[in-house]
Design an enzyme around this catalytic site. Structure first.
Site, PDB file in Angstrom:
ATOM      1  N   GLN A 167     -23.315 -60.725   2.009  1.00  0.00           N
ATOM      2  CA  GLN A 167     -24.547 -59.930   2.071  1.00  0.00           C
ATOM      3  C   GLN A 167     -25.688 -60.692   2.728  1.00  0.00           C
ATOM      4  O   GLN A 167     -26.680 -60.098   3.135  1.00  0.00           O
ATOM      5  CB  GLN A 167     -24.976 -59.486   0.664  1.00  0.00           C
ATOM      6  N   ASN A 206     -24.738 -58.324  -4.049  1.00  0.00           N
ATOM      7  CA  ASN A 206     -24.619 -57.070  -3.319  1.00  0.00           C
ATOM      8  C   ASN A 206     -25.302 -55.905  -4.005  1.00  0.00           C
ATOM      9  O   ASN A 206     -25.689 -54.950  -3.360  1.00  0.00           O
ATOM     10  CB  ASN A 206     -23.133 -56.744  -3.089  1.00  0.00           C
ATOM     11  N   THR A 264      -1.454 -63.650  14.957  1.00  0.00           N
ATOM     12  CA  THR A 264      -2.101 -63.383  16.247  1.00  0.00           C
ATOM     13  C   THR A 264      -3.535 -62.893  16.044  1.00  0.00           C
ATOM     14  O   THR A 264      -3.784 -62.037  15.202  1.00  0.00           O
ATOM     15  CB  THR A 264      -1.288 -62.336  17.028  1.00  0.00           C
ATOM     16  N   CYS A 316     -18.941 -44.303 -12.965  1.00  0.00           N
ATOM     17  CA  CYS A 316     -18.149 -43.146 -12.588  1.00  0.00           C
ATOM     18  C   CYS A 316     -17.903 -43.053 -11.096  1.00  0.00           C
ATOM     19  O   CYS A 316     -17.132 -42.224 -10.661  1.00  0.00           O
ATOM     20  CB  CYS A 316     -18.806 -41.891 -13.113  1.00  0.00           C
ATOM     21  N   GLY A 376     -14.044 -60.438   4.214  1.00  0.00           N
ATOM     22  CA  GLY A 376     -14.664 -61.223   3.147  1.00  0.00           C
ATOM     23  C   GLY A 376     -13.696 -61.539   2.022  1.00  0.00           C
ATOM     24  O   GLY A 376     -13.656 -62.665   1.518  1.00  0.00           O
ATOM     25  N   THR A 377     -12.904 -60.563   1.626  1.00  0.00           N
ATOM     26  CA  THR A 377     -11.986 -60.778   0.506  1.00  0.00           C
ATOM     27  C   THR A 377     -10.974 -61.870   0.840  1.00  0.00           C
ATOM     28  O   THR A 377     -10.713 -62.756   0.018  1.00  0.00           O
ATOM     29  CB  THR A 377     -11.263 -59.465   0.157  1.00  0.00           C
ATOM     30  N   GLY A 384     -17.443 -59.000   8.842  1.00  0.00           N
ATOM     31  CA  GLY A 384     -17.986 -58.368  10.037  1.00  0.00           C
ATOM     32  C   GLY A 384     -18.698 -57.055   9.775  1.00  0.00           C
ATOM     33  O   GLY A 384     -19.797 -56.820  10.285  1.00  0.00           O
ATOM     34  N   HIS A 385     -18.089 -56.214   8.938  1.00  0.00           N
ATOM     35  CA  HIS A 385     -18.621 -54.847   8.850  1.00  0.00           C
ATOM     36  C   HIS A 385     -19.925 -54.749   8.076  1.00  0.00           C
ATOM     37  O   HIS A 385     -20.516 -53.679   7.993  1.00  0.00           O
ATOM     38  CB  HIS A 385     -17.568 -53.893   8.286  1.00  0.00           C
TER      39      HIS A 385
END
Lengths: 305, 401
Positions: free
Chosen positions: B179, B151, B237, B325, B72-73, B200-201
């Site tokens: 998302q 998200n 590739t 935090c 995504g990034t 994908g993840h």
């Protein structure tokens, strides 16, 4: 998730002395607007002996804020107020076998609550002078507020100088871009002077203008000036719980003892390098700043300078 | 005790069928998809099949509109930087204050380099002001980049309508749909969206694989230069095992879209209602009528998120927080702040994000687990009066640093 030590986890899951303290006669309430943590520290002080008989806390904050509060109450119970005032945030972190660099501010808050509570007991006003900025160097837990202050106080202009003076960027080097940003911002804010390129490599020191050589110092003046420079950097070292002492001056070699937290610090060489640069500027001559441990070896032969 | 995973907006478990489909491409199917021999050819065909599966999930008109990236990034960065290169005379970007860091951090950097960035504000429920958006569209704008769904709060943005506005004004439109894909119906051929990012993840495929959808005819400049893979638009590739896995995950997601919006939505609603009924001084954040079916973001006032997560984790329950935090920065989540959630609540915001692998029994266990944790932390919170079991209000006024 954070890499918390077992001690931090233990004090978070089973905090000691949590909750209100019925017989409290000293209360400190502090918070950090940036990280949103807040802490109330309550003490029961024996008026006759100034000794802390009991301590408890209430904390709004993350795991390490709660663990730091718990640790603080355990550390100070039984201490006199003057002894308790000497407890540093490093002491709190050490009690917990260390805190992640991002979380050191949690231990700072504990120390401030303690100062506030003691001021409250003594009827004094307590003012917080602690400033916190964005965490820049994760290896040494140095934030932007400290870098800005050191850059201003010492008229620094390069990344390397910032590393010498604060240690920031001295280990993994991943924060160099951020340090340069803070540096440029600080320089730009100073009296409208155009920021020099922070990215510039340290240049060779400008040769002393030949036309107007500095008047030679007498030995006494020179020694005094060296002491002045050492005194000027001392607050910075003390902030890191270290200290420095001049042991001997032999020709161009100045031998010092680094003390406290500075001893064996990974940045010892860089710290000495930074101070050497200041001495160099103050004296107008090249000098070498060396650890006193090298004194013995150099004494035997005639020093060959 | 079986652990419970309610953090599917962070990442999802790779579907076992996806893992099985990938395995041959680590061993016997090792060829380079670009090679002419049979080793390469078989891999090339598998990559082409995966491309079709993803085009089908997105409703893309052409398979060639699917460009594989590393995630995504990369897709977000490629889209925005492409527009700036393709329209060099345009120096403005429109985005929102609540985007993912993959967009926001890039925009911060571009601002330093002299671009003008407009960050659309959101209201208390996380909604955009479309009037503000429309007034910003101009021929000075290179690209508008707006996430499909947030998200943290799950709030859905009207990206199809916004893309139409952008198109009418001659501005490229990109959406970070990381998302949304697999949770919301998407039919790109019926929209004016020029570019879309997916990861994908987030949909039960492996990490390290993503897609940039690029509408045919949209001006584009690649981020990387190199070989002819992905028609030169993303050289390097092909990550064949991950591409094959993503293809199958996309087919499974299309099949389970209904499940997400019935079964998963039902579980989420039950979880949220169950917690809110048992915990006082807690409220859900985001646009409750218009959000992802799997996401519930609950702000627990007067306690801090990381402390909640650590105690949940002790019980084997995984969720996440908008708290400062947990992220390493000191500030609470930029999404919660943009919505104007007060500090003492923003720090205690917990996001539960479910998936089709979660069960009713898990939801019931979490409903039982949360209230005692909040009560335990409130007992030691200075903002809470344990005696009255109510907020301390004016009783606690710390000196702020």
């Amino acid at each position: 998730m954070w890499d918390y030590t077992d001690k931090v986890k233990e004090h978070f899951f089973n905090p000691r002395n949590a909750g209100p303290l019925a017989e409290a006669n000293a209360t400190g309430e502090v918070g950090s607007i940036q990280c949103g943590d807040a802490l109330r520290l309550m003490l029961k002080v024996d008026p006759a002996s100034d000794r802390i008989l009991d301590a408890s806390f209430q904390t709004f904050g993350c795991g390490s804020a709660i663990a730091s509060s718990s640790a603080l109450t355990e550390i100070i119970k039984g201490m006199t107020l003057d002894e308790a005032l000497k407890v540093s945030n490093q002491d709190i972190a050490q009690f917990l076998d260390g805190l992640p660099p991002e979380k050191m501010h949690c231990s700072v808050m504990g120390r401030e609550a303690l100062q506030a509570a003691i001021a409250n007991y003594r009827g004094e006003a307590w003012e917080d002078d602690h400033q916190e900025g964005e965490l820049i160097c994760k290896c040494y837990a140095i934030d932007s507020a400290l870098i800005e202050q050191v850059v201003r106080d010492n008229a620094l202009s390069t990344l390397e100088q910032v590393t010498h003076y604060t240690k920031a960027g001295g280990a993994c080097a991943a924060c160099h871009e951020k340090i340069e940003e803070v540096l440029l911002r600080t320089l730009a804010a100073q009296a409208g002077t155009p920021p020099p390129s922070a990215a510039a490599r340290p240049e060779a020191p400008p040769p002393a203008p030949a036309a107007a050589p500095r008047p030679a110092l007498t030995n006494l003046q020179r020694m005094r000036r060296i002491e002045e420079v050492i005194d000027s950097v001392r607050p910075m070292l003390r902030r890191d719980h270290g200290d420095i002492e001049v042991v001997e001056i032999i020709g161009k070699n100045i031998y010092v003892n680094l003390q406290g937290a500075c001893m064996g610090c990974a940045m010892e060489a860089a710290t000495l390098g930074g101070i050497q640069q200041k001495l160099f500027e103050a004296l107008g001559e090249f000098v070498r700043l060396l650890p006193a441990s090298q004194l013995e070896t150099s004494r035997q032969p005639l020093h060959a300078d | 005790m079986q652990p419970i995973y309610f953090d599917n907006n962070a990442t999802t478990a790779c579907d076992p069928a996806v893992v099985a489909a990938m395995l041959p491409f680590f061993s016997e199917q090792f060829g380079n998809a670009s090679s002419i021999h049979s080793f390469g050819n078989r891999v090339g065909q598998a990559v082409a099949a995966a491309r079709s599966q993803i085009a089908a999930l997105l409703g893309a008109e052409h398979d060639s509109e699917i460009i594989f990236t590393a995630g995504g990034t990369e897709s977000d960065n490629t889209a925005i930087l492409s527009a700036l290169k393709a329209f060099p005379e345009r120096r403005e970007i429109i985005t929102t204050a609540v985007e993912h860091h993959a967009v926001l951090a890039l925009c911060d950097q571009l601002e330093k380099e002299g671009y003008v960035v407009h960050r659309l504000k959101v209201d208390r429920r996380g909604r955009l002001d479309l009037e503000e958006y429309k007034t910003l569209l101009s021929e000075r704008v290179a690209i508008a980049s707006v996430m499909w769904a947030n998200n943290e709060s799950g709030t859905i943005f009207p990206v199809e309508e916004m893309a139409a506005c952008a198109h009418a004004a001659g501005v490229q439109f990109h959406t970070d749909a990381v998302q949304a894909v697999g949770k919301l119906p998407i039919d790109l051929r019926r929209t004016r969206i020029d570019m879309l990012s997916l990861s994908g993840h987030k949909l039960h495929a492996p990490k390290g694989i993503g897609v940039l959808y690029l509408r045919r005819g949209a001006r584009f400049r690649p981020l990387l230069r190199g070989g002819q893979q992905e028609r030169g638009r993303r050289p390097g590739t092909e990550n064949a095992p991950a591409i094959v896995g993503l293809g199958l995950a996309a087919a499974l997601a299309a099949r389970h879209l209904e499940t997400e919006n019935t079964h998963v939505r039902h579980l989420r609603d039950k979880l949220e209602r169950g917690i809110l009924a048992r915990v006082p001084n807690a409220f859900p954040t985001g646009d409750l009528d218009n959000r992802l079916p799997n996401t519930s973001s609950i702000a627990f006032e007067y306690v801090e998120g990381e402390a909640i997560l650590l105690l949940l984790n002790k019980l084997g329950i995984a969720a996440s927080s908008g708290s400062a935090c947990t992220s390493g920065s000191l500030e609470p989540s930029h999404v919660m702040r943009a919505m104007g959630i007060p500090y003492t609540a923003a720090h205690g915001t917990i996001r539960f994000s479910l998936s089709r692998y979660n069960t009713l029994a898990e939801v019931e266990r979490v409903i039982e687990a949360v209230p005692p944790i909040i009560a335990q932390l409130r007992r030691i919170s200075p903002y809470w009066n344990a005696e009255r079991n109510a907020p301390a209000n004016a009783e606690f006024t710390p000196a702020y640093a």
